[in-house]
Design a protein around this motif. Structure first.
Motif, short mmCIF file in Angstrom:
data_model
loop_
_atom_site.label_atom_id
_atom_site.label_comp_id
_atom_site.label_asym_id
_atom_site.label_seq_id
_atom_site.Cartn_x
_atom_site.Cartn_y
_atom_site.Cartn_z
N ILE A 130 8.27 0.22 7.68
CA ILE A 130 7.55 0.50 6.43
C ILE A 130 8.25 1.62 5.66
CG2 ILE A 130 5.40 1.38 5.43
CD1 ILE A 130 3.93 -0.03 7.73
N GLY A 166 10.01 1.11 2.06
CA GLY A 166 9.50 1.95 0.98
C GLY A 166 10.60 2.78 0.34
N SER A 167 11.50 3.31 1.14
CA SER A 167 12.62 4.11 0.61
C SER A 167 13.54 3.26 -0.26
CB SER A 167 13.42 4.73 1.76
OG SER A 167 12.64 5.63 2.47
#
Length: 117
Positions: A97, A101-102
């Motif tokens: 995750i 997300g990054s």
């Protein structure tokens, strides 16, 4: 073939270690309530077996805990389903995750910067 009932026995706690919430930056607010790693030994069919599980409370070393084990496969016990080596299938790994997300935030930031020129 019918399943054999599991056999009850007592296990002895060998270690109780506190697990620090490492990688908490990637945890995104998800916290594991099971903060202690408990290792234990038990005898089945005259042989010594070892395993570990996670617990929300500390269990002192040398304390006896009740378990059951599979008579056909004595390594399988009632505590091993919560073993630290067993991943939680209902929640994707936090690291994945964080990586996704990054990447998403980086692409979004690059799109904003390109729009400014």
């Amino acid at each position: 073939m019918t399943e054999q009932p599991w056999i009850a026995t007592e296990a002895t706690v060998t270690t109780c270690r506190y697990q620090s919430p490492g990688l908490s930056i990637l945890a995104f607010g998800f916290q594991n309530r099971e903060k202690f790693r408990i290792s234990f030994d038990y005898y089945a069919h005259g042989r010594l077996y070892s395993d570990e599980f996670q617990s929300p409370i500390a269990v002192p070393q040398n304390e006896h805990i009740s378990i059951t084990y599979n008579p056909l496969h004595p390594k399988q016990n009632s505590r091993s389903h919560r073993s630290v080596t067993t991943p939680n299938p209902t929640r994707p790994p936090i690291l994945i995750i964080g990586i996704i997300g990054s990447i998403f935030l980086s692409l979004f930031w690059l799109a904003i910067l390109r729009g400014c020129h």
